[in-house]
Design a protein around this motif. Structure first.
Motif, PDB file in Angstrom:
ATOM      1  N   SER A 106       0.831  -1.193   0.000  1.00 19.72           N
ATOM      2  CA  SER A 106       0.000   0.000   0.000  1.00 19.72           C
ATOM      3  C   SER A 106       0.866   1.243   0.000  1.00 19.72           C
ATOM      4  N   GLY A 107       0.233   2.354  -0.328  1.00 20.03           N
ATOM      5  CA  GLY A 107       0.958   3.607  -0.396  1.00 20.03           C
ATOM      6  C   GLY A 107       0.888   4.383   0.898  1.00 20.03           C
ATOM      7  N   LEU A 108       1.336   5.606   0.823  1.00 21.48           N
ATOM      8  CA  LEU A 108       1.282   6.486   1.978  1.00 21.48           C
ATOM      9  C   LEU A 108      -0.161   6.856   2.272  1.00 21.48           C
ATOM     10  N   PRO A 109      -0.500   7.052   3.559  1.00 21.48           N
ATOM     11  CA  PRO A 109      -1.882   7.376   3.899  1.00 21.48           C
ATOM     12  C   PRO A 109      -2.225   8.833   3.620  1.00 21.48           C
ATOM     13  N   ARG A 143      -8.924   3.499  -4.296  1.00 21.79           N
ATOM     14  CA  ARG A 143      -9.745   2.879  -3.241  1.00 21.79           C
ATOM     15  C   ARG A 143      -8.910   2.315  -2.107  1.00 21.79           C
ATOM     16  N   GLU A 144      -7.697   1.885  -2.416  1.00 21.54           N
ATOM     17  CA  GLU A 144      -6.852   1.217  -1.427  1.00 21.54           C
ATOM     18  C   GLU A 144      -5.997   2.167  -0.598  1.00 21.54           C
ATOM     19  N   ILE A 145      -6.054   3.462  -0.885  1.00 30.11           N
ATOM     20  CA  ILE A 145      -5.248   4.431  -0.139  1.00 30.11           C
ATOM     21  C   ILE A 145      -5.694   4.438   1.320  1.00 30.11           C
ATOM     22  N   PRO A 146      -4.775   4.230   2.252  1.00 30.55           N
ATOM     23  CA  PRO A 146      -5.141   4.306   3.670  1.00 30.55           C
ATOM     24  C   PRO A 146      -5.547   5.734   4.041  1.00 30.55           C
ATOM     25  N   ILE A 147      -6.579   5.856   4.862  1.00 27.15           N
ATOM     26  CA  ILE A 147      -7.074   7.170   5.272  1.00 27.15           C
ATOM     27  C   ILE A 147      -7.051   7.275   6.788  1.00 27.15           C
ATOM     28  N   ILE A 148      -6.390   8.329   7.273  1.00 23.21           N
ATOM     29  CA  ILE A 148      -6.434   8.691   8.687  1.00 23.21           C
ATOM     30  C   ILE A 148      -7.232   9.984   8.759  1.00 23.21           C
TER      31      ILE A 148
END
Length: 81
Positions: free
Chosen positions: A1-4, A31-36
């Motif tokens: 995965s990439g950077l959030p 869609r797979e981008i991590p979200i904080i």
């Protein structure tokens, strides 16, 4: 995965929930981008909505470096970044 993505729920043009929904319904790479998410509000209904939309983690504002580092560590432990 990439950077959030570090995203505030309160934004001038689009609210955070709409932005999260747009990311989660985008192309497969997006869609797979991590979200904080960060927010000054800690309403239970917001946590439920964020979870339902697929947010990876949440931190309260004002944010501290320590809390951000903890959120990133949780994502690393889960293999999301």
């Amino acid at each position: 995965s990439g950077l959030p993505v570090l995203m505030d729920l309160q934004m001038p043009e689009m609210n955070g929930f709409d932005a999260i929904s747009s990311i989660r319904t985008g192309s497969p790479e997006v869609r797979e981008i991590p979200i904080i998410v960060m927010s000054a509000y800690g309403r239970e209904s917001d946590f439920k909505k964020m979870s339902d939309l697929g947010v990876n983690d949440y931190i309260s504002k004002p944010i501290s470096t320590e809390e951000l580092e903890k959120a990133l560590a949780r994502l690393r432990e889960l293999g999301q970044i």
